[in-house]
Design a protein around this motif. Structure first.
Motif, PDB file in Angstrom:
ATOM      1  N   SER A   1      31.423  34.319  33.785  1.00 13.59           N
ATOM      2  CA  SER A   1      31.522  35.791  34.298  1.00 13.59           C
ATOM      3  C   SER A   1      32.571  36.180  35.297  1.00 13.59           C
ATOM      4  CB  SER A   1      30.143  36.004  35.553  1.00 13.59           C
ATOM      5  OG  SER A   1      30.245  37.157  35.818  1.00 13.59           O
ATOM      6  N   GLN A   2      33.039  37.176  35.298  1.00 13.57           N
ATOM      7  CA  GLN A   2      34.266  37.636  36.395  1.00 13.57           C
ATOM      8  C   GLN A   2      34.033  37.677  37.655  1.00 13.57           C
ATOM      9  OE1 GLN A   2      35.675  41.645  34.976  1.00 13.57           O
ATOM     10  NE2 GLN A   2      33.681  42.650  35.852  1.00 13.57           N
TER      11      GLN A   2
ATOM     12  N   ASP B   1      35.560  35.186  40.031  1.00 12.87           N
ATOM     13  CA  ASP B   1      36.825  35.454  40.461  1.00 12.87           C
ATOM     14  C   ASP B   1      36.861  36.329  41.817  1.00 12.87           C
ATOM     15  OD1 ASP B   1      39.984  35.504  40.311  1.00 12.87           O
ATOM     16  OD2 ASP B   1      39.510  37.651  40.251  1.00 12.87           O
TER      17      ASP B   1
END
Length: 499
Positions: free
Chosen positions: A458-459, A462
């Motif tokens: 999953s982003q 970040d």
């Protein structure tokens, strides 16, 4: 093997009936189980399952993390938790009832002996030494086939023969010894993990971890006539000490068994027989005895007996029936027959609180539960069917019991020993609270969430890392996770924190 004796969540109901050995409360219903998502807490599930049965997938590990706080109970400004350390390997025919139990500090070995008055005159007591997980290290059974050992003046020393059963390994070597000495009043461990057995005639026998006899000494010739009615083994800045009270109501102290110097303390005015309760204190590097004679308190040192009045004590407190000193000798707690619990500093100058527990029956044990740099020290009071945790602010948490339990005070909590489990009751460390508390935004919590999202590809991972770096908290986040891993008892939680 049976499941645990203690429930992981506080319960409502009649506290008095639990304390007096009434019927245990009903288990949670099937509907309640579905509500919580599992019929077991994290401690229940992780310890009773072998390591080979754990899934290596990150999804299973992440899912189990949701139950970290399931057994946390708020107590004042902090949280308390009870985690399972071991499922015990021992097989105790009569459990821990009517037994002398002594556990060495810092998670050390456990000695168990059936009390002499609970046995018939023709049966000699059996002493067993176990590891913290209940594996037998040494045993002292009364084998009739074993020839009687020679009586060595001035003390009959047990003869030893060693046998290695076919099913055992070198780690479970058992020392078979015929116990031919007198009745044992108290068991305890020295700072060097030697087992001390205080006998009724004032003789103290010392054994090592394998059951090998080391040496013995006497608490004085006058004790032989009057006998030891009660004894305590304690640790002080000088080493391991022994304190006894005789049938003639006189106290004798030995502050260091490795440099034996006996001190007979002054008489207590009006004391007939044993005191209602007493404890050993260390004040300004001096060893003293605090005792209760009914509603009166006295402090004994080398030269005098001083009457003590508790600061803020109420005249309705009644007769003192139990005294507990914290592991570091900093805190003091007293329990009365009216159900009042007084807590304060061991210097007897400062009062912390006074709580009415509503339970008048004398407790079996009372132990302080605190951590270094604690936020909320508490007193653990044990009855037959109830474990009550009382904070110095007056808040309480109840744990019902289903089988006999023994409390062992430690530097960072209280060990709970039962026939089926070995558990640790402690205040949740602040670093663990910062990471696992619901909606926590601590750097360690964000880093752990970033790891979970990374495993999901999953982003959001970040985004969490960017937030930590923008605040300049990456180093603190790593430090928190590493420190928290040292406080956790289960491997999958430790791995999740260290990855």
């Amino acid at each position: 093997m049976g499941r645990l004796s203690v429930s992981s969540t506080p319960v409502a109901g009649s506290v008095t009936s639990l304390a007096s050995g009434g019927p245990a409360p009903l288990r949670t219903t099937e509907e309640e189980t579905r509500t919580w998502g599992s019929s077991q807490t994290l401690a229940d599930r992780t310890t009773t399952t072998t390591s080979s049965s754990y899934s290596n997938s990150e999804e299973d590990s992440a899912g189990s993390m949701a139950f970290i706080t399931a057994n946390w109970n708020p107590l004042g400004e902090a949280f308390y938790r009870k985690v399972e350390l071991y499922e015990m390997s021992w097989v105790l025919r009569d459990g821990l009832r009517d037994s002398l139990v002594a556990a060495a500090p810092y998670g050390g070995p456990i000695a168990v002996m059936k009390e002499s008055q609970c046995l018939s005159p023709s049966v000699r007591p059996q002493l067993d030494i176990y590891t913290a997980s209940g594996v037998t290290m040494a045993t002292f059974p009364p084998h009739s086939q074993t020839p009687h050992p020679p009586r060595l003046p001035p003390l009959p020393v047990p003869a030893r023969t060693y046998a290695l059963p076919a099913h055992s390994s070198p780690l479970s070597l058992t020392s078979h010894t015929t116990w031919k000495s007198g009745p044992v009043v108290q068991l305890g461990w020295s700072v060097s993990e030697e087992l001390l057995c205080v006998q009724q005639d004032g003789t103290v026998l010392i054994y090592d971890l394998t059951g090998a006899f080391q040496r013995h000494f006497s608490m004085g010739q006058e004790v032989v006539q009057s006998h030891v009615s009660e004894a305590k083994i304690f640790h002080s800045p000088y080493g391991t000490g022994v304190a006894i009270v005789t049938g003639s109501s006189r106290f004798t102290l030995a502050t260091n068994i490795d440099d034996l110097k006996l001190r007979r303390l002054p008489e207590v005015p009006g004391l007939q027989g044993a005191p209602s309760c007493w404890a050993v204190l260390n004040q300004d590097r001096q060893t003293k005895v605090l005792l209760a004679n009914g509603p009166e308190l006295y402090l004994l040192d080398n030269t005098c007996c001083t009457s003590v009045v508790l600061p803020g004590g109420s005249p309705l407190n009644g007769v003192f029936v139990h005294i507990a000193v914290s592991f570091s000798y900093k805190y003091l707690a007293l329990f009365t027959d009216t159900g009042h619990l007084w807590t304060g500093l061991a210097n007897l100058q400062d009062k912390l609180s006074e709580v009415d527990t509503k339970i008048r029956s004398p407790p079996k044990q009372m132990v302080w539960c605190r951590r270094p740099q604690t936020q909320q020290p508490s007193v653990v009071v044990l009855w037959e069917r109830l474990l009550l945790v009382v904070a110095v602010g007056g808040d309480t948490v109840q744990y019902p019991l289903e089988e006999a339990c023994v409390c062992v005070g430690e530097l960072d909590g209280v060990r709970l020993l039962s026939p089926s489990r070995h558990e640790l009751l402690q205040e949740v460390p602040l670093v663990c609270e910062d990471i696992f508390k619901i909606a926590s935004m601590g750097p360690g919590a964000l880093l752990l969430e970033a790891h979970k999202e990374y495993q999901k590809s999953s982003q959001k991972a970040d985004e969490y890392l960017r937030e930590i770096k923008e605040q300049g908290m990456l180093g603190d986040a790593v430090r928190q996770c590493v420190e928290a891993a040292g406080h956790e008892q289960h491997t999958h939680t430790q791995k999740a924190l260290l990855r």
